[in-house]
Enzyme design. Structure first.
Site, PDB file in Angstrom:
ATOM      1  NE  ARG A  96      -3.179   0.032   3.081  1.00  0.00           N
ATOM      2  CZ  ARG A  96      -2.657  -0.102   4.317  1.00  0.00           C
ATOM      3  NH1 ARG A  96      -1.928   0.861   4.834  1.00  0.00           N
ATOM      4  NH2 ARG A  96      -2.908  -1.182   5.010  1.00  0.00           N
ATOM      5  CG  ASP A 104      -6.813  21.059  -8.985  1.00  0.00           C
ATOM      6  OD1 ASP A 104      -6.133  20.782  -9.996  1.00  0.00           O
ATOM      7  OD2 ASP A 104      -7.880  20.483  -8.700  1.00  0.00           O
ATOM      8  CE  LYS A 126     -10.269  15.053 -14.989  1.00  0.00           C
ATOM      9  NZ  LYS A 126     -10.430  16.048 -13.950  1.00  0.00           N
TER      10      LYS A 126
HETATM   11  C1  LIG Z   1     -11.112  16.022 -12.733  1.00  0.00           C
HETATM   12  C2  LIG Z   1     -10.524  16.980 -11.789  1.00  0.00           C
HETATM   13  C3  LIG Z   1     -10.136  16.595 -10.514  1.00  0.00           C
HETATM   14  C4  LIG Z   1     -10.430  15.224  -9.974  1.00  0.00           C
HETATM   15  O1  LIG Z   1      -9.805  14.211 -10.651  1.00  0.00           O
HETATM   16  P1  LIG Z   1     -10.342  12.703 -10.650  1.00  0.00           P
HETATM   17  O2  LIG Z   1      -9.102  11.973 -11.046  1.00  0.00           O
HETATM   18  O3  LIG Z   1     -11.461  12.624 -11.624  1.00  0.00           O
HETATM   19  O4  LIG Z   1     -10.764  12.378  -9.256  1.00  0.00           O
HETATM   20  C5  LIG Z   1      -9.539  17.524  -9.704  1.00  0.00           C
HETATM   21  N1  LIG Z   1      -9.334  18.783 -10.117  1.00  0.00           N
HETATM   22  C6  LIG Z   1      -9.688  19.201 -11.331  1.00  0.00           C
HETATM   23  C7  LIG Z   1      -9.436  20.608 -11.728  1.00  0.00           C
HETATM   24  C8  LIG Z   1     -10.311  18.308 -12.204  1.00  0.00           C
HETATM   25  O5  LIG Z   1     -10.718  18.736 -13.405  1.00  0.00           O
END
Ligand SMILES: *Cc1c(COP(=O)(O)O)cnc(C)c1O
Length: 386
Positions: A58, A184, A209
């Site tokens: 893990r 982020d 993404k």
């Molecule tokens: C999609 C997204 C996330 C979350 O990602 P997941 O892998 O789908 O949990 C976080 N921040 C932004 C800006 C996103 O577009």
């Protein structure tokens, strides 16, 4: 490879160790829970290095650490921790710093599930969140800071309406008050922005993404500094966070072509954004790389490129659903950063509490690897239906 190599060169060479793996170019997939040691003393000794050498599945295997170190290196960070999704990376980062009685300053342009975590989970554990209007000078946040404010959270740009933050200014403001900053950075990836180098304490990205890039995996990462990484790793361990070996193999494969894809997708997106800005049915194009964008100066200061995600606001009174339904080459759905183009009718109601909602409908495009001319023709025919 050195830090002076260009991103394309670095991506071809990071996280490789063929001497260790029979000459193979790529890292192996290592599946495993138990890690065996030759004797009791070795098991005990390994406990001191649980976060950097295989100890229990893990906490990571050799390819996990290699992948994490690659992301840390690309961000000019210290170390990174991968998790099962972008949302889980957000929860790891926030809970690393916050405890009951603390206050969190959060951008009003934040990704919806992050807002839901603050309102639905942090609140339950006694952490209060205040949303700040995005795109303001750092000084505008000052009156919102309280004695118990522990974290300022940025998403720059916001992934629906694309406001940028003054990352440098907010980082400096926070640091002077002992407040931690989290950003982020999913939109930019380390190729186009490195928030740690702007003074931010922790960077979150959804690997789902652009790094994954093929719409076939979910993963997230938090990259920290020497000071903050240990807190992120501890938080991930306490929450039982983990990234699956097969997904990680694909994410590393995605990373190899990130520069090529981003360059192409970013170029097509900017071209379409500029063209869309000339169309009479469009009220505004929300793309930080356009000179008309309200925070374009911060874009030019802090970013070295734009990715392929941006939005349009159609003239108020027009029904954007008709436009989206008429598109032939764009899938309709969530997520973004894959090889294929997507269009999303954006519902901002309930997603904003501190900023005015736009008058017209918002449609978000994730531009894929298709030919720019084909995409433009498709959008043009769909605009005709508006
Ligand atoms: C999609 C997204 C996330 C979350 O990602 P997941 O892998 O789908 O949990 C976080 N921040 C932004 C800006 C996103 O577009």
């Amino acid at each position: 490879m050195t830090a002076t190599d260009t991103p394309a060169t670095r991506l071809a060479h990071i996280a490789r160790d063929s001497g260790r793996y029979d000459g193979l170019v790529n890292l192996p997939v290592q599946r495993g829970s138990s890690v065996l040691f030759p004797n009791a003393a070795a098991l005990k000794a390994a406990g001191a290095h649980w976060d950097s050498a295989p100890y229990y599945g893990r906490h990571g295997t050799t390819p996990t650490f290699a992948f994490e170190n690659a992301l840390a290196e690309l961000h000019d960070g210290y170390r990174a921790v991968v998790t099962c999704s972008g949302v889980s990376a957000i929860t790891v980062a926030l809970t690393a710093f916050l405890e009951s009685g603390d206050h969190l300053l959060m951008t009003d342009a934040v990704y919806g599930p992050t807002r839901s975590f603050c309102d639905g989970m942090l609140r339950k554990f006694g952490v209060e969140t205040t949303y700040y209007p995005p795109g303001q000078p750092a000084a505008a946040l000052e009156p919102l800071i309280r004695p118990n404010t522990k974290v300022i959270y940025l998403e720059s740009p916001g992934s629906l309406t694309f406001e940028l933050e003054d990352q440098r200014g907010i980082a400096a403001l926070a640091r002077a008050r002992g407040i931690k900053t989290l950003a982020d950075n999913t939109w930019a990836t380390p190729l186009f922005c490195k928030p740690l180098s702007l003074g931010i304490d922790g960077v979150i990205e959804s690997i789902t993404k652009y790094i994954g890039g093929h719409s076939d995996l979910l993963m997230g990462v938090v990259v920290g500094t020497k000071d903050t990484y240990p807190l992120f790793k501890k938080s991930a361990a306490l929450l039982g966070q983990y990234a699956a070996p097969d997904d990680m193999y694909m994410a590393l494969r995605g990373l190899r072509t990130l520069s090529l894809r981003l360059e192409r997708q970013g170029k097509t997106a900017l071209k379409l954004a500029e063209w869309l800005a000339q169309q009479p049915a469009i009220a505004r194009v929300l793309h930080p790389g356009l000179s008309t964008h309200p925070q374009n100066a911060w874009f030019n200061r802090d970013f070295s490129g734009a990715s392929g995600l941006f939005s349009i606001e159609v003239q108020s009174g027009l029904n954007s659903a008709k436009f989206v339904d008429a598109l032939r080459l764009f899938g309709i759905g969530y997520s973004w950063g894959g090889f294929e183009s997507l269009a999303l009718p954006v519902a901002l109601q309930g997603q904003r509490t501190r900023s005015a909602l736009p008058a017209g409908d918002i449609v978000r495009f994730s531009i894929g690897l298709e030919d720019a001319g084909d995409l433009q023709s498709d959008i043009a025919q769909a605009l005709g239906k508006l």
